[in-house]
Each structure stands twice: as structure tokens, then as C-alpha cells.
Design an enzyme around this catalytic site. Structure first.
Site, PDB file in Angstrom:
ATOM      1  N   HIS A 107       9.435  -2.966   3.336  1.00 22.04           N
ATOM      2  CA  HIS A 107       8.976  -3.166   1.950  1.00 22.04           C
ATOM      3  C   HIS A 107      10.171  -3.427   1.032  1.00 22.04           C
ATOM      4  O   HIS A 107      10.113  -4.279   0.143  1.00 22.04           O
ATOM      5  CB  HIS A 107       8.270  -1.910   1.419  1.00 22.04           C
ATOM      6  N   SER A 146       4.531   1.562   8.084  1.00 20.93           N
ATOM      7  CA  SER A 146       4.169   2.835   7.450  1.00 20.93           C
ATOM      8  C   SER A 146       3.484   3.742   8.456  1.00 20.93           C
ATOM      9  O   SER A 146       3.478   4.964   8.311  1.00 20.93           O
ATOM     10  CB  SER A 146       3.239   2.592   6.264  1.00 20.93           C
ATOM     11  N   HIS A 189       9.174   1.615   3.527  1.00 22.62           N
ATOM     12  CA  HIS A 189      10.262   1.647   4.502  1.00 22.62           C
ATOM     13  C   HIS A 189      11.117   0.421   4.211  1.00 22.62           C
ATOM     14  O   HIS A 189      10.811  -0.355   3.279  1.00 22.62           O
ATOM     15  CB  HIS A 189       9.713   1.670   5.929  1.00 22.62           C
ATOM     16  N   VAL A 206      11.528  -6.331   9.690  1.00 22.98           N
ATOM     17  CA  VAL A 206      12.684  -5.422   9.727  1.00 22.98           C
ATOM     18  C   VAL A 206      12.429  -4.413  10.844  1.00 22.98           C
ATOM     19  O   VAL A 206      11.323  -3.864  10.955  1.00 22.98           O
ATOM     20  CB  VAL A 206      12.878  -4.718   8.369  1.00 22.98           C
ATOM     21  N   GLN A 211      -2.030 -11.948   8.400  1.00 23.40           N
ATOM     22  CA  GLN A 211      -2.268 -11.746   6.962  1.00 23.40           C
ATOM     23  C   GLN A 211      -1.580 -12.843   6.141  1.00 23.40           C
ATOM     24  O   GLN A 211      -2.138 -13.362   5.171  1.00 23.40           O
ATOM     25  CB  GLN A 211      -1.755 -10.364   6.558  1.00 23.40           C
ATOM     26  N   ASP A 263       2.957  -8.818   9.477  1.00 21.63           N
ATOM     27  CA  ASP A 263       1.524  -9.097   9.372  1.00 21.63           C
ATOM     28  C   ASP A 263       1.336 -10.615   9.368  1.00 21.63           C
ATOM     29  O   ASP A 263       0.909 -11.206   8.358  1.00 21.63           O
ATOM     30  CB  ASP A 263       0.979  -8.472   8.090  1.00 21.63           C
ATOM     31  N   GLN A 298       6.431 -10.685   7.460  1.00 27.86           N
ATOM     32  CA  GLN A 298       6.008 -11.500   8.599  1.00 27.86           C
ATOM     33  C   GLN A 298       5.440 -10.633   9.731  1.00 27.86           C
ATOM     34  O   GLN A 298       4.796 -11.138  10.635  1.00 27.86           O
ATOM     35  CB  GLN A 298       7.215 -12.346   9.078  1.00 27.86           C
ATOM     36  N   GLN A 300     -10.132  -2.620   2.954  1.00 31.94           N
ATOM     37  CA  GLN A 300      -9.594  -3.244   4.171  1.00 31.94           C
ATOM     38  C   GLN A 300      -9.534  -2.262   5.349  1.00 31.94           C
ATOM     39  O   GLN A 300      -9.052  -2.612   6.420  1.00 31.94           O
ATOM     40  CB  GLN A 300      -8.238  -3.876   3.914  1.00 31.94           C
ATOM     41  N   MET A 351       0.851  -1.197   0.000  1.00 24.68           N
ATOM     42  CA  MET A 351       0.000   0.000   0.000  1.00 24.68           C
ATOM     43  C   MET A 351       0.886   1.247   0.000  1.00 24.68           C
ATOM     44  O   MET A 351       0.438   2.336   0.370  1.00 24.68           O
ATOM     45  CB  MET A 351      -0.923  -0.011   1.225  1.00 24.68           C
TER      46      MET A 351
HETATM   47  O1  PAF Z   1       0.163  -5.591   3.803  1.00 22.43           O
HETATM   48  C1  PAF Z   1      -0.335  -4.719   3.056  1.00 22.43           C
HETATM   49  O2  PAF Z   1       0.273  -3.681   2.760  1.00 22.43           O
HETATM   50  C2  PAF Z   1      -1.744  -4.916   2.508  1.00 22.43           C
HETATM   51  O3  PAF Z   1      -2.564  -5.540   3.429  1.00 22.43           O
HETATM   52  C3  PAF Z   1      -1.746  -5.668   1.168  1.00 22.43           C
HETATM   53  C4  PAF Z   1      -1.238  -7.072   1.302  1.00 22.43           C
HETATM   54  C5  PAF Z   1      -0.921  -4.905   0.143  1.00 22.43           C
HETATM   55  C6  PAF Z   1      -3.188  -5.744   0.630  1.00 22.43           C
HETATM   56  O4  PAF Z   1      -3.735  -4.480   0.429  1.00 22.43           O
END
Ligand code: PAF
Length: 282
Positions: free
Chosen positions: A37, A187, A34, A177, A154, A151, A149, A61, A30
Site C-alpha cells: 500500500h 493484509s 503494508h 511488493v 482487479q 490484484d 498488480q 465485495q 481497505m
Molecule cells: O484492493 C482493495 O483493497 C479493494 O478491492 C479496493 C480496490 C480498495 C476496493 O474496495
């Protein structure tokens, strides 16, 4: 690096690589990049012929009282960083490219999404994640997709949906990280003022206290959670949840066992932060 906005354009990029027998890696994001990512993009670069980074602040979301409008956005900076980290294509679609008029389908992963962030953020959160990730997998058809990880829930939800829906993609979870003082990169850390930034270090310290309790031989979840909670309390943090669950399927655990996940979510200042640790059992 090419910046593309439409499904047709990204598919054309992927088709060219596939035609040459190349591997495609997808890093769904999204934005507001940082080091976390960038580590995903670098890992994708090391394992793929074409690295596609998606940049889409997914409205579905976010709950009604969450930070969708305030979510940090800076596409120019993100594009530069993605390119430096090795991305070939930045797929940054507008909302109606992902959710055209009449969009009516939701992917819901039952069970795994009822607890932790699913309970505290509401069912819409993981429905939104599962739906957009499924769409990105359909659009890009990557060989592998890279997630952080941090998340952890997720990652489990995404692993389950690709298994249940027979989506042929390898899910790669990359390590959390951290800042030098242990705060997990996020973020949302930009929302922290100096006092909250200092207070936020308690999340990682609480997880460390839990891990230390296990290293000392504590195995009862109650005791491990107690050690972690004491650190949060001492720092004035009342977590949304502090949970010890199986890292495989999020079932509750009375005792720490292999791949137990110690996870926390808390509001610190104006940020909602999460962090977790897989506990090592000897
Ligand atoms: O982890 C994220 O940044 C978001 O949940 C994702 C996986 C890009 C889905 O919008």
C-alpha cells in the site's frame, strides 16, 4: 494529513487543489497497510499535487463466508503510515456514507469477472469492487488512481469499467511488493501462523517455476502450469485456481504469448492468498 469521513469533505479538499490547477491522485484501500500500500501512496505522491487515500473495508465485495468481520482494522496505525508515505487526505467513511439507505445500484463488468477470483469467490466479489471503485471515482474525481498488480484481475476489471463508463481517470498498476523470501505482501498474511507462513512461500516459488519453464523454452500452457503445480503439490497446497491467461483480457491461452499472466489463489492455513506473474516470452 486530514482525516475526513464524508463525501462533501473530500470533495471540498479536491476542489481546492483543482481550483489551483493541481493533479489529484487516489489510492483506494481497505486499510491494514503494508509496504505494498505504501508503495502506491509514494507513487501517487510523486505524481500528484493532492494525494487522497481512501480507507474503507467494503462489505459488498465479501462473500457470506468470507472474512469481513475478521478483516484487520487499525485506523490509527494506517493514518500514521499513510501520512508518512505522503498522503494529504485520508477518506475513511462509515458504511452508510458509501451505501446510504435505499442504495440499489451495482456495477457489473461482464466476462472478465467470470473466471479466476470471480469464479472462486463468486460474482458478488467483483460487483462489490466495481461498484465501490466507481463510487470512489465519482466522489473524488481523481486524475489518476493507483492499484497493486497483486490484484491483477482487479486491475483489468477497473481498467475495463473506466473505459466502458467513460470515467476520465488514469489507472496506474504498481508492482507487487514481496517479503524477502518472496511472499507477496498482503493484509491477509497476518492470518498465517508460522507453519502456514512457511508454506505460503510456495505460491511465489510455483510462479517462479512456471517462469523458469518459459525461460527454458516451454511454451505450452499445460507444461508451464505443470511446472508450477508441482511446486504447490510438493508443499501440500491444492490451489483454488492456477491459471495461465492473457494479461490483456483473461482469455485462456494454449501457448504462452506476450503478456501472459500466470496466476494462483490458494487457501494456506486460514488465509486465502493470491499471487501472479507476467511471463516474459523471448
Ligand atoms: O484492493 C482493495 O483493497 C479493494 O478491492 C479496493 C480496490 C480498495 C476496493 O474496495
Amino acid at each position: 494529513m486530514k482525516i475526513v469521513r464524508t463525501r462533501a469533505e473530500v470533495r471540498a479538499e479536491v476542489a481546492a487543489t483543482r481550483g489551483r490547477g493541481g493533479l489529484v491522485g487516489l489510492v483506494p484501500t481497505m486499510g491494514a497497510f503494508h509496504e505494498g500500500h505504501l508503495s502506491l501512496i509514494r507513487q501517487a505522491r510523486a505524481e500528484s499535487d493532492l494525494v487522497v487515500v481512501s480507507l474503507f473495508v467494503n462489505p459488498t465485495q465479501f462473500g457470506p463466508n468470507e472474512d469481513l468481520a475478521a478483516y484487520p482494522r487499525d485506523e490509527e496505525r494506517d493514518a500514521r503510515l499513510a501520512e508518512e508515505a505522503g498522503a494529504d487526505v485520508l477518506f475513511a467513511p462509515p458504511v452508510d456514507e458509501v451505501y446510504p439507505a435505499g442504495f440499489a445500484t451495482t456495477v457489473h463488468v461482464a466476462g472478465l469477472t467470470d473466471v479466476m477470483c470471480g469464479a472462486s469467490r463468486g460474482a458478488q466479489h467483483f460487483d462489490g469492487v466495481a461498484t465501490v471503485v466507481t463510487k470512489l471515482f465519482q466522489i473524488v474525481a481523481p486524475d489518476a488512481a493507483y492499484f497493486g498488480q497483486k490484484d491483477a484481475q482487479q486491475v483489468l476489471v477497473v481498467r475495463r469499467l473506466v473505459r466502458d463508463l467513460d470515467i476520465p481517470v488514469r489507472i496506474v498498476a504498481c508492482p507487487i511488493v514481496r517479503e524477502p523470501d518472496g511472499l507477496a505482501m498482503s493484509s491477509r498474511n497476518v492470518y498465517l501462523d508460522p507453519a502456514a507462513r512457511q508454506q505460503a512461500t510456495a505460491l511465489n516459488r510455483a510462479l517462479t517455476a512456471g517462469a523458469d519453464a518459459v525461460a527454458r523454452g516451454e511454451t505450452r500452457s499445460e507444461d508451464v502450469l505443470g511446472a508450477a503445480r508441482a511446486v504447490l503439490t510438493a508443499s501440500g497446497i491444492d490451489p483454488e485456481y492456477l491459471d495461465l491467461r492473457s494479461g490483456d483480457d483473461l482469455r485462456t491461452l494454449d501457448r504462452v504469448e506476450e503478456s501472459a499472466l500466470l496466476a494462483v489463489a490458494a487457501r494456506v492455513g486460514s488465509a486465502r492468498l493470491i499471487d501472479n506473474r507476467i511471463l516474459e516470452v523471448r
